[in-house]
Motif scaffolding. Structure first.
Motif, PDB file in Angstrom:
ATOM      1  N   GLY A 187       0.831  -1.580  -0.090  1.00 19.10           N
ATOM      2  CA  GLY A 187       0.084  -0.234  -0.412  1.00 19.10           C
ATOM      3  C   GLY A 187       0.607   1.360   0.007  1.00 19.10           C
ATOM      4  O   GLY A 187       0.406   2.421  -0.664  1.00 19.10           O
ATOM      5  N   LEU A 188       1.548   1.065   0.695  1.00 20.72           N
ATOM      6  CA  LEU A 188       2.687   2.375   0.247  1.00 20.72           C
ATOM      7  C   LEU A 188       3.318   2.494  -0.821  1.00 20.72           C
ATOM      8  O   LEU A 188       3.952   3.355  -0.962  1.00 20.72           O
ATOM      9  CB  LEU A 188       3.985   2.246   1.933  1.00 20.72           C
ATOM     10  N   GLN A 189       3.752   1.534  -1.483  1.00 18.28           N
ATOM     11  CA  GLN A 189       4.160   1.537  -2.717  1.00 18.28           C
ATOM     12  C   GLN A 189       3.379   1.883  -3.098  1.00 18.28           C
ATOM     13  O   GLN A 189       3.944   3.553  -4.054  1.00 18.28           O
ATOM     14  CB  GLN A 189       4.528   0.053  -3.265  1.00 18.28           C
ATOM     15  N   VAL A 190       2.034   2.539  -3.526  1.00 14.01           N
ATOM     16  CA  VAL A 190       1.667   2.844  -4.173  1.00 14.01           C
ATOM     17  C   VAL A 190       1.122   3.662  -4.403  1.00 14.01           C
ATOM     18  O   VAL A 190       0.601   4.651  -4.883  1.00 14.01           O
ATOM     19  CB  VAL A 190       0.175   1.826  -4.477  1.00 14.01           C
ATOM     20  N   GLN A 191       1.158   4.348  -2.392  1.00 15.35           N
ATOM     21  CA  GLN A 191       0.814   6.086  -2.241  1.00 15.35           C
ATOM     22  C   GLN A 191       2.717   6.734  -2.312  1.00 15.35           C
ATOM     23  O   GLN A 191       1.807   7.547  -3.224  1.00 15.35           O
ATOM     24  CB  GLN A 191       0.624   5.835  -0.805  1.00 15.35           C
ATOM     25  N   GLN A 192       3.185   5.900  -2.621  1.00 17.14           N
ATOM     26  CA  GLN A 192       4.582   6.840  -2.736  1.00 17.14           C
ATOM     27  C   GLN A 192       4.334   6.803  -4.327  1.00 17.14           C
ATOM     28  O   GLN A 192       4.934   8.065  -5.028  1.00 17.14           O
ATOM     29  CB  GLN A 192       5.389   5.764  -2.173  1.00 17.14           C
ATOM     30  N   ALA A 193       4.338   5.549  -4.490  1.00 12.13           N
ATOM     31  CA  ALA A 193       3.736   6.066  -6.880  1.00 12.13           C
ATOM     32  C   ALA A 193       3.324   7.209  -7.299  1.00 12.13           C
ATOM     33  O   ALA A 193       3.126   8.188  -8.120  1.00 12.13           O
ATOM     34  CB  ALA A 193       3.730   4.745  -7.153  1.00 12.13           C
ATOM     35  N   ILE A 194       2.173   7.340  -5.942  1.00 14.24           N
ATOM     36  CA  ILE A 194       0.644   8.285  -6.584  1.00 14.24           C
ATOM     37  C   ILE A 194       1.238   9.605  -6.466  1.00 14.24           C
ATOM     38  O   ILE A 194       1.366  10.427  -7.063  1.00 14.24           O
ATOM     39  CB  ILE A 194      -0.455   8.051  -5.950  1.00 14.24           C
ATOM     40  N   GLN A 196       4.812  10.557  -6.104  1.00  9.34           N
ATOM     41  CA  GLN A 196       5.480  10.885  -6.948  1.00  9.34           C
ATOM     42  C   GLN A 196       5.367  11.225  -8.013  1.00  9.34           C
ATOM     43  O   GLN A 196       5.481  13.122  -9.016  1.00  9.34           O
ATOM     44  CB  GLN A 196       6.346   9.945  -7.367  1.00  9.34           C
ATOM     45  N   LEU A 197       4.085  11.172  -8.943  1.00  9.13           N
ATOM     46  CA  LEU A 197       3.620  11.039  -9.649  1.00  9.13           C
ATOM     47  C   LEU A 197       3.135  12.878  -9.559  1.00  9.13           C
ATOM     48  O   LEU A 197       2.736  13.764 -10.375  1.00  9.13           O
ATOM     49  CB  LEU A 197       2.047  10.234 -10.394  1.00  9.13           C
ATOM     50  N   VAL A 198       1.995  12.571  -8.553  1.00 10.39           N
ATOM     51  CA  VAL A 198       1.436  14.244  -8.461  1.00 10.39           C
ATOM     52  C   VAL A 198       2.389  14.889  -8.493  1.00 10.39           C
ATOM     53  O   VAL A 198       2.270  16.331  -8.836  1.00 10.39           O
ATOM     54  CB  VAL A 198       0.542  13.746  -7.978  1.00 10.39           C
ATOM     55  N   ILE A 199       3.359  14.960  -7.421  1.00  5.63           N
ATOM     56  CA  ILE A 199       4.276  16.106  -6.535  1.00  5.63           C
ATOM     57  C   ILE A 199       5.090  16.342  -8.697  1.00  5.63           C
ATOM     58  O   ILE A 199       5.470  17.655  -8.471  1.00  5.63           O
ATOM     59  CB  ILE A 199       5.540  15.583  -6.058  1.00  5.63           C
ATOM     60  N   ALA A 200       5.284  15.579  -9.125  1.00  2.85           N
ATOM     61  CA  ALA A 200       6.164  15.644 -10.185  1.00  2.85           C
ATOM     62  C   ALA A 200       5.436  16.471 -11.784  1.00  2.85           C
ATOM     63  O   ALA A 200       5.856  17.663 -11.806  1.00  2.85           O
ATOM     64  CB  ALA A 200       6.501  14.356 -11.655  1.00  2.85           C
ATOM     65  N   ASP A 201       3.896  16.268 -11.535  1.00  3.33           N
ATOM     66  CA  ASP A 201       3.342  16.855 -12.486  1.00  3.33           C
ATOM     67  C   ASP A 201       2.202  17.804 -12.078  1.00  3.33           C
ATOM     68  O   ASP A 201       1.881  18.906 -12.724  1.00  3.33           O
ATOM     69  CB  ASP A 201       2.104  15.905 -13.522  1.00  3.33           C
ATOM     70  N   MET A 202       2.633  18.420 -10.551  1.00  4.82           N
ATOM     71  CA  MET A 202       1.547  19.892 -10.038  1.00  4.82           C
ATOM     72  C   MET A 202       2.103  20.622 -10.626  1.00  4.82           C
ATOM     73  O   MET A 202       3.526  20.946 -10.869  1.00  4.82           O
ATOM     74  CB  MET A 202       2.548  19.284  -8.987  1.00  4.82           C
ATOM     75  N   GLY A 203       1.162  22.015 -10.541  1.00  2.00           N
ATOM     76  CA  GLY A 203       2.637  23.438 -11.318  1.00  2.00           C
ATOM     77  C   GLY A 203       3.264  23.771 -10.162  1.00  2.00           C
ATOM     78  O   GLY A 203       3.883  24.811 -10.074  1.00  2.00           O
ATOM     79  N   ASP A 204       2.524  23.955  -8.479  1.00  2.00           N
ATOM     80  CA  ASP A 204       3.073  24.167  -7.625  1.00  2.00           C
ATOM     81  C   ASP A 204       4.842  23.481  -6.921  1.00  2.00           C
ATOM     82  O   ASP A 204       4.978  22.673  -7.021  1.00  2.00           O
ATOM     83  CB  ASP A 204       2.500  24.339  -6.666  1.00  2.00           C
TER      84      ASP A 204
END
Length: 540
Positions: A187-194, A196-204
């Protein structure tokens, strides 16, 4: 997934069990060969070396089978334990039973069955061992009554039952804990992947730093804002070691001092390469305060883009009103002003004079607003030419002193760079007059309470600073400072600073309000606010 990992753990445990069996077989073979003597065995001529060698061969066979054929774990385990019990029983009986001390060898296969086999099967193997020991003791008691006792075999059996039960329960609990940990890990691996994806694509931008401002993580948006794109070494550097990131380090230390009620901070960054960026910073601590592993997450928002969008919307509506203001408002306003002047000539009553003064003051304020709007609507790109600040600034300051009848020491003109900058002289005059007028509202009025000076930043760009000794503008006000029609003064129109910034941008310069650390009658130096014009130079 948890079941697969549990199976892998059981196979690893079985392989460890088989390796331990090999070690025990080797030790038995070596020990019994070295310590063999007449009378050691119950039956003379018993092939104890051959028995131990056979046990070693079987142990090797079980180890190879479990390593290459990972199927039917319980069958392989049971076959190995049965072989262990048979060979250990042969050695146990041949060596004289309980008095030989070899009963302890039973603990190895029984412990393996307790860890890897179900409870009932493990207890079954234990019962077989206890029965064999009791039968051997009974045989000894019948044939050698003076030298034998059955109590020792009974104690061994009871101890084996207790050990098997405890080990089986502990092993079951450990397996459940491992399954739970595996589920959490997945579960933590999935959450970490999510994340990382959100932080990498966010505008801020998101930046993670340590207590000493060491940079640990920077997302792509923050790399662009901070000018760190492509700078691999900077990711492990410290904020206060990178020249253009010093404002963030200052805001970070200020936040640590006032963490209880710290408001978002606003800083201006001027990277060695790239455009000037105005950022809104918000800090959040992760971990125990003061701990070496404490991390601080810095959220960065490019406020310049938000300000530009807001100003564009306001200018779009203002542009549509400009023409009607010029014709529909200015003419009636002139009539009102003229009528007020005529009334003032005949008025003698103090109340009437005050009312006339109010009319004239507000007419003048509206006229200034209309003039600012008209100047915004007809501003054009100037033909910027090289200009020497050391020659122009003293003239502008002297003219401003004469215009407002100021004493000479009020405005202090500091060090001026002899180099040239690109700026239209009339536009520069208008910008400086605007900033000096703004400073007069908040300065204390003491000598040198208003300062102008030129500095060179880390990227060798010239900056013109206009600073007063009044209270610094709060971050909340700073967020709207350059918006048109925004003002904190009852006598202001809210267009002066906006017009000054627009004129700077037309000349390739940038006007902003920054918080810098230097000494202004302060010990030690603290961050103070000032207007900073980053100037364009002929060589750029």
């Amino acid at each position: 997934m948890p079941q697969v990992r549990s199976r892998e753990t059981l196979w690893r445990t079985l392989q460890t069990f088989n390796i331990t069996r090999i070690a025990i077989a080797v030790v038995l073979l070596a020990y019994l060969s070295i310590n063999a003597r007449q009378g050691f065995w119950l039956y003379e001529g018993f092939l104890y070396r051959e028995t131990c060698a056979a046990y070693l061969m079987l142990a090797l066979g079980f180890a190879i089978t479990s390593a290459w054929h990972k199927r039917q774990l319980l069958l392989q385990l049971s076959a190995g334990i049965v072989a262990d019990l048979m060979l250990i029983t042969i050695l146990y009986v041949a060596a004289g039973g309980a008095r030989s001390g070899l009963a302890i060898l039973y603990l190895f296969p029984l412990a393996g069955s307790a860890v890897l086999a179900p409870m009932m099967l493990a207890l079954f193997f234990t019962a077989l061992v206890a029965l064999a020991m009791l039968l051997e003791s009974a045989y000894q008691l019948l044939n050698f009554p003076s030298d034998s006792t059955i109590s020792q075999a009974g104690l061994y059996g009871a101890a084996f039952f207790a050990a098997v039960y405890v080990l089986n329960r502990l092993a079951a609990r450990l397996i459940r804990q491992e399954q739970l940990a595996t589920e959490h890990r997945a579960g933590l691996q999935v959450q970490q992947a999510i994340n990382q994806l959100v932080i990498a694509d966010m505008g801020d931008g998101v930046l993670v730093a340590g207590r000493d401002t060491t940079i640990f993580t920077v997302n792509p948006a923050a790399e662009r804002m901070l000018g760190l794109a492509g700078a691999e070494g900077a990711h492990r550097d410290r904020l206060d070691n990178v020249a253009w990131l010093a404002p963030i380090a200052e805001a970070y230390f200020s936040w640590r001092r006032n963490a209880a009620g710290a408001a978002p901070a606003f800083v201006v960054l001027k990277p060695a390469e790239g455009a000037t960026v105005h950022l809104r910073l918000r800090f959040a601590s992760i971990g125990t305060a003061g701990d070496a592993n404490e991390r601080v997450v810095v959220f960065l928002q490019n406020v310049s883009e938000i300000e530009d969008r807001a100003q564009e919307l306001k200018l779009a509506s203002m542009g549509r009103l400009t023409a009607s203001i010029a014709h529909e408002v200015r003419n009636p306003l002139s009539a009102i002003g003229h009528a007020g002047s005529l009334l003032g000539e005949d008025a003698t009553d103090p109340v009437q004079l005050r009312l006339v003064h109010i009319i004239n003051e507000n007419v003048g304020r509206l006229n200034r607003m209309i003039e600012d709007i008209l100047r915004l609507s007809r501003k054009a790109q100037p033909g910027s030419a090289p200009l020497g600040l050391d020659a122009v600034l003293p003239e502008i300051v002297e003219e401003f002193r004469d215009m407002h009848a100021l004493r000479p020491g009020l405005i202090h003109l500091g060090t001026l760079d002899a180099g040239q900058v690109l700026f239209d002289p009339l536009h520069l005059r208008e910008v400086i007059v605007n900033l000096l007028s703004n400073a007069m509202r908040y300065a204390s009025g003491r000598d040198a309470s208003i300062r102008l000076f030129v500095v060179t930043d880390a990227a060798h760009r010239r900056e013109l600073h206009v600073q007063d000794d009044g209270a610094a503008i709060t971050p909340e006000v700073r967020a709207h400072l350059f918006e048109p029609f925004y003002t904190t003064s009852s006598k202001g129109t809210g267009l002066g600073l906006y017009l000054a910034r627009e004129l700077c941008m037309n000349n390739g310069a940038m006007l902003d309000y920054e918080y810098r650390s230097d000494a202004w009658n302060q010990t030690p130096a603290e961050a103070s606010g000032r207007f900073v014009i980053t100037l364009a130079t002929p060589e750029t």
